[in-house]
Scaffold this active site. Structure first.
Site, PDB file in Angstrom:
ATOM      1  N   CYS A 115       0.816  -1.205   0.000  1.00 43.09           N
ATOM      2  CA  CYS A 115       0.000   0.000   0.000  1.00 43.09           C
ATOM      3  C   CYS A 115       0.854   1.262   0.000  1.00 43.09           C
ATOM      4  O   CYS A 115       1.591   1.525  -0.931  1.00 43.09           O
ATOM      5  CB  CYS A 115      -0.980  -0.052   1.176  1.00 43.09           C
ATOM      6  N   HIS A 116       0.780   2.078   1.046  1.00 43.60           N
ATOM      7  CA  HIS A 116       1.567   3.303   1.146  1.00 43.60           C
ATOM      8  C   HIS A 116       2.922   3.063   1.812  1.00 43.60           C
ATOM      9  O   HIS A 116       3.728   3.980   1.936  1.00 43.60           O
ATOM     10  CB  HIS A 116       0.786   4.371   1.917  1.00 43.60           C
ATOM     11  N   GLY A 117       3.186   1.823   2.207  1.00 42.27           N
ATOM     12  CA  GLY A 117       4.465   1.486   2.838  1.00 42.27           C
ATOM     13  C   GLY A 117       5.695   1.838   2.017  1.00 42.27           C
ATOM     14  O   GLY A 117       6.714   2.245   2.580  1.00 42.27           O
TER      15      GLY A 117
END
Length: 187
Positions: A115-117
């Protein structure tokens, strides 16, 4: 027992923390959640609902962090998991997060990110020459960090395994477990 570090914070995505947490336990690894401080974290649930141009966000489960980021000795862990949600927006600026991420990449240890990791990896300066997936809207962040973005449910680049979001948890973690078993098998 072999420990795997999960970097999380308030507003990490519930399914992107708990799915890896439970899969690691199932495999016999010990998941350890690290956060800016050792406290009870508030996770969120992101969902895609009709009528909205992006995901919605609702409160999810709460869960205690096991250790503060400043107290993490990354050499005590065999792998790293970086969930998404909104937490990566502020975690990427944490010097301990950068130190921890640099350790795992320097050791060529297994890293799972979703995801936004990947914005954490970009800010830590470890994406040069790497191809990574994540939530499609972070592609410019990946590229600004020196990496190549690829839209994939389970992208393997050496010891790095990435995915777009919680919808990809099954394929993403299936591939990560393969890498983990190979590079950090249980004794």
């Amino acid at each position: 027992m072999s420990k795997v570090l999960i970097i999380a914070g308030d507003f990490s995505e519930t399914l992107e923390v708990f799915y890896p947490y439970e899969r690691l336990r199932e495999e016999g690894y010990e998941p350890v959640i690290a956060a800016p401080t050792q406290k009870r974290l508030q996770f969120v649930v992101h969902d895609f609902e009709p009528g909205y141009e992006t995901f919605t966000e609702k409160l999810g489960h709460g869960w205690p962090a096991d250790v503060a980021l400043a107290d993490v000795d990354p050499s005590e862990y065999v792998a790293l998991v970086v969930p998404g949600g909104r937490a990566p927006e502020y975690l990427r600026n944490n010097p301990d997060v950068k130190r921890i991420v640099a350790h795992f990449f320097g050791a060529d240890a297994p890293v799972a990110v979703t995801c936004h990791g990947p914005i954490i990896l970009a800010k830590a300066g470890v994406l040069a020459g790497r191809t990574v997936s994540g939530f499609p809207e972070i592609a410019p962040d990946v590229e600004a960090g020196g990496g190549t973005y690829q839209n994939s449910e389970a992208l393997v680049d050496g010891a790095l395994v990435s995915a777009r979001a919680w919808n990809d948890n099954g394929p993403w973690f299936r591939e990560f477990i393969k890498v983990l078993r190979e590079k950090a098998p249980l004794a």
